[in-house]
Design a protein around this motif. Structure first.
Motif, PDB file in Angstrom:
ATOM      1  N   THR A 236      40.824  -4.967  40.487  1.00 29.56           N
ATOM      2  CA  THR A 236      40.375  -3.924  39.500  1.00 29.56           C
ATOM      3  C   THR A 236      39.741  -2.733  40.012  1.00 29.56           C
ATOM      4  O   THR A 236      40.010  -1.696  39.549  1.00 29.56           O
ATOM      5  CB  THR A 236      39.400  -4.723  38.364  1.00 29.56           C
ATOM      6  N   ALA A 237      39.058  -2.834  40.987  1.00 30.42           N
ATOM      7  CA  ALA A 237      38.277  -1.879  41.634  1.00 30.42           C
ATOM      8  C   ALA A 237      39.209  -1.101  42.215  1.00 30.42           C
ATOM      9  O   ALA A 237      39.194   0.383  42.016  1.00 30.42           O
ATOM     10  CB  ALA A 237      37.458  -2.616  42.890  1.00 30.42           C
ATOM     11  N   VAL A 238      40.388  -1.363  42.985  1.00 30.70           N
ATOM     12  CA  VAL A 238      41.327  -0.364  43.690  1.00 30.70           C
ATOM     13  C   VAL A 238      41.951   0.223  42.544  1.00 30.70           C
ATOM     14  O   VAL A 238      42.227   1.418  42.599  1.00 30.70           O
ATOM     15  CB  VAL A 238      42.160  -1.269  44.470  1.00 30.70           C
ATOM     16  N   ARG A 239      42.679  -0.785  41.607  1.00 36.37           N
ATOM     17  CA  ARG A 239      43.343   0.151  40.358  1.00 36.37           C
ATOM     18  C   ARG A 239      42.533   1.056  39.778  1.00 36.37           C
ATOM     19  O   ARG A 239      43.016   2.095  39.211  1.00 36.37           O
ATOM     20  CB  ARG A 239      43.971  -1.049  39.453  1.00 36.37           C
ATOM     21  N   ASN A 240      41.205   0.864  39.288  1.00 41.64           N
ATOM     22  CA  ASN A 240      40.535   1.692  38.547  1.00 41.64           C
ATOM     23  C   ASN A 240      40.232   3.024  39.336  1.00 41.64           C
ATOM     24  O   ASN A 240      39.972   4.179  38.917  1.00 41.64           O
ATOM     25  CB  ASN A 240      38.984   1.184  38.089  1.00 41.64           C
ATOM     26  N   HIS A 241      40.227   2.956  40.913  1.00 38.01           N
ATOM     27  CA  HIS A 241      40.152   4.297  41.468  1.00 38.01           C
ATOM     28  C   HIS A 241      41.138   5.103  41.423  1.00 38.01           C
ATOM     29  O   HIS A 241      41.118   6.561  41.216  1.00 38.01           O
ATOM     30  CB  HIS A 241      39.868   3.914  43.033  1.00 38.01           C
ATOM     31  N   SER A 242      42.562   4.884  41.171  1.00 40.13           N
ATOM     32  CA  SER A 242      43.520   5.685  40.814  1.00 40.13           C
ATOM     33  C   SER A 242      43.082   6.291  39.782  1.00 40.13           C
ATOM     34  O   SER A 242      43.798   7.769  39.474  1.00 40.13           O
ATOM     35  CB  SER A 242      45.000   4.790  40.758  1.00 40.13           C
ATOM     36  N   LEU A 243      42.795   5.468  38.543  1.00 41.13           N
ATOM     37  CA  LEU A 243      42.360   6.216  37.272  1.00 41.13           C
ATOM     38  C   LEU A 243      41.477   7.397  37.613  1.00 41.13           C
ATOM     39  O   LEU A 243      41.590   8.500  36.973  1.00 41.13           O
ATOM     40  CB  LEU A 243      42.217   5.191  36.329  1.00 41.13           C
ATOM     41  N   ALA A 244      40.404   6.991  38.201  1.00 45.93           N
ATOM     42  CA  ALA A 244      39.181   8.045  38.518  1.00 45.93           C
ATOM     43  C   ALA A 244      39.812   9.242  38.943  1.00 45.93           C
ATOM     44  O   ALA A 244      39.340  10.406  38.600  1.00 45.93           O
ATOM     45  CB  ALA A 244      38.284   7.365  39.459  1.00 45.93           C
ATOM     46  N   ILE A 245      40.746   9.215  40.163  1.00 43.64           N
ATOM     47  CA  ILE A 245      41.168  10.301  40.614  1.00 43.64           C
ATOM     48  C   ILE A 245      41.921  11.246  39.697  1.00 43.64           C
ATOM     49  O   ILE A 245      41.807  12.343  39.772  1.00 43.64           O
ATOM     50  CB  ILE A 245      42.265  10.127  41.848  1.00 43.64           C
ATOM     51  N   CYS A 246      42.788  10.651  38.818  1.00 41.55           N
ATOM     52  CA  CYS A 246      43.300  11.531  37.643  1.00 41.55           C
ATOM     53  C   CYS A 246      42.481  11.777  36.577  1.00 41.55           C
ATOM     54  O   CYS A 246      43.068  12.737  35.736  1.00 41.55           O
ATOM     55  CB  CYS A 246      44.548  10.463  37.288  1.00 41.55           C
ATOM     56  N   ALA A 247      41.412  11.629  36.410  1.00 47.35           N
ATOM     57  CA  ALA A 247      40.545  11.784  35.432  1.00 47.35           C
ATOM     58  C   ALA A 247      40.362  13.282  35.119  1.00 47.35           C
ATOM     59  O   ALA A 247      40.289  13.612  33.887  1.00 47.35           O
ATOM     60  CB  ALA A 247      39.252  11.018  35.389  1.00 47.35           C
ATOM     61  N   PRO A 248      40.268  13.983  36.001  1.00 53.56           N
ATOM     62  CA  PRO A 248      39.930  15.394  35.851  1.00 53.56           C
ATOM     63  C   PRO A 248      41.199  16.148  35.503  1.00 53.56           C
ATOM     64  O   PRO A 248      41.207  17.334  34.930  1.00 53.56           O
ATOM     65  CB  PRO A 248      39.481  16.008  37.091  1.00 53.56           C
TER      66      PRO A 248
END
Length: 390
Positions: free
Chosen positions: A15-27
Motif C-alpha cells: 500500500t505504501a509503495v502504491r500510494n506514493h505513485s498517486l502522491a507523485i501525480c497529485a499536483p
C-alpha cells in the motif's frame, strides 16, 4: 482466515509503495496525464496503468483462483515490452490513448489494489511468490522515478514553463568536498551481496583488477559546466565522440536540457518553475556524449562502473545518476530467468551505458551502490550528472 503479521506487513508495504505513485501525480491537471512529447516519455496515465498491470498479470491472474481481469483489453494497452505476454500498443502511440480515461485508470488501480490486499492475506500468497512481489514493488519504484522525470519533461516543454509544485526543491546540498580521492592498483570485488532485494543484473559478485585511479570527491556543478560552454565546448569537435559530434550538429546543441538563455542570463526549468541557474548546484540532465566531452575538456575521463562502486563508500552520492564509461553488459555468470520475468534486464544489454548512484527523483529505499542503471548515450531527460576520474 486470520492474517499473519507477515501478511499484514506485506499489505502495508504494498500500500505504501502504491500510494506514493498517486502522491507523485497529485499536483497534475487531467491534461497533464495524457501528453507524450517524445518517444522516451510515457504519459503519467500509462505509468499508473502499466504498474497496475504488472501485479494483475504476474501475481493475481496466475495465482489467485477466480480472479477476474478488470478489462481484457488492458493487457494490450499496458504491456510495455514483454514479448512473452503478447501484443501491445507501440511505445510511440502511448500518447494517442485518450481512452481508457484517467478516471478509468484510477478505477483500475483501485480494483487491483483491493484484490491484491485480499490475495496477500489469503492462503494463496505462498512464500515462493515473495520474490515476485518484491520485484513488482521495485518495478513500481522504478516507474515512480520515471513518472517524475517524464512529468518534468512534459511541463518543461510547455511554453508557459508551469511549475509542478510551489514548494522549493528539498534536494541535498552538493558536497563541499573538493579534489580527487586516490585508489591503489589491486584486485577488488563488485556486485551485490548480502540480504535484501537486488535486480538480476547486479548478481554475480566477482573480482576486478583496477589500475591506480583517482575519482572526484563531488559531482560537477552547473558553474563548472558553464565554463565548458563558454570555452566553446559545444563547438570544438576534438572533445566529442564521432557519434556525439553528430548529435551536437543534428540537434544544434548548445547547453544541457532545460537551460534557457533569456535576457542575458541563464535560466533553468525546475520542478518549481523557471529559475535563474544556480551555479553551485550539481549539474543535471546531460547525456553521455556531453559528460564524456566535458571530461575530455578537463583532461580527465568518466569512471568505470567498477571504479565507481569500489570508491562509492568514500564520497556522497545520490543527487544525480552519474554516467560511467562502461557499456551495459552482463556480469560473469549472468543468466536470464525463465518466462516473462527473464525479459526484465538482460534483453537490454546492448548499445547502452551504465549509470551509478541515484537521484533526487529516486524513491526512498530504492538505491544502493550496486544498482546498475542504464540508458542510451543520447538521452538527457533523466536526472543525470558527472563525476570525473583519471
Amino acid at each position: 482466515m486470520i492474517a499473519s503479521p507477515k501478511n499484514i506487513d506485506a499489505v502495508k508495504k504494498y500500500t505504501a509503495v502504491r500510494n506514493h505513485s498517486l502522491a507523485i501525480c497529485a499536483p497534475l491537471e487531467i491534461e497533464d496525464y495524457v501528453v507524450q512529447p517524445m518517444v522516451d516519455v510515457s504519459p503519467p496515465k500509462w505509468h499508473l496503468g502499466h504498474t497496475t498491470w504488472f501485479f494483475e498479470t504476474f501475481i493475481l491472474l496466475p495465482n489467485f483462483p477466480g480472479y477476474m481481469v478488470f478489462d481484457p483489453q488492458y493487457n494490450f494497452v499496458f504491456n510495455s515490452y514483454y514479448e512473452t505476454i503478447g501484443a501491445r500498443v507501440i511505445r510511440t502511440d502511448r500518447g494517442n490513448l485518450s481512452r481508457p480515461s484517467v478516471s478509468e485508470v484510477y478505477r483500475y488501480r483501485k480494483y487491483v489494489d483491493e484484490q491484491m490486499e485480499i490475495f496477500l492475506q489469503s492462503e494463496h500468497m505462498k512464500q515462493a511468490l515473495e520474490p515476485l512481489l518484491e520485484l513488482g514493488l521495485n518495478h513500481e519504484q522504478q516507474h515512480q522515478e520515471l513518472l517524475l522525470t517524464d512529468i518534468k519533461y512534459i511541463l518543461g516543454h510547455n511554453p508557459l514553463f508551469p511549475a509542478y509544485t510551489k514548494e522549493k526543491s528539498t534536494e541535498a546540498e552538493i558536497s563541499k568536498a573538493s579534489g580527487m580521492i586516490p585508489f591503489s592498483e589491486g584486485i577488488y570485488e563488485i556486485g551485490f551481496q548480502g540480504e535484501g532485494f537486488c535486480f538480476d543484473n547486479e548478481l554475480g559478485r566477482h573480482k576486478v583488477f583496477l589500475h591506480d585511479f583517482e575519482i572526484a570527491a563531488r559531482p560537477v556543478t552547473n558553474g563548472e559546466y558553464l565554463e565548458f560552454m563558454e570555452a566553446g565546448g559545444y563547438h570544438d569537435f576534438k572533445h566529442w565522440h564521432a557519434e556525439g559530434w553528430d548529435w551536437v550538429k543534428e540537434n544544434k546543441a548548445e547547453s544541457p536540457l532545460y537551460w534557457h538563455f533569456i535576457d542575458g542570463k541563464w535560466m533553468q526549468y525546475t520542478l518549481y518553475g523557471l529559475q535563474e541557474l544556480d551555479l553551485e548546484q550539481a549539474l543535471c540532465h546531460i547525456n553521455f556524449y556531453e559528460a564524456s566531452a566535458y571530461a575530455s575538456w578537463k583532461g580527465m575521463r568518466l569512471p568505470t562502473e567498477a571504479e565507481w562502486e569500489v570508491a562509492s563508500d568514500h564520497f556522497n552520492w545520490g543527487n544525480r545518476w552519474e554516467w560511467t564509461g562502461s557499456a551495459y553488459l552482463p556480469y560473469p555468470g549472468f543468466k536470464k530467468e525463465a518466462g516473462a520475468v527473464g525479459e526484465y534486464n538482460g534483453k537490454f544489454m546492448i548499445n547502452q551505458m551504465v549509470l551509478r548512484g541515484a537521484s533526487d527523483a529516486t524513491p526512498a529505499g530504492h538505491s544502493r551502490n550496486t544498482y546498475r542503471n542504464f540508458f542510451h548515450a543520447r538521452l538527457q531527460w533523466q536526472f543525470t550528472g558527472i563525476r570525473l576520474a583519471r
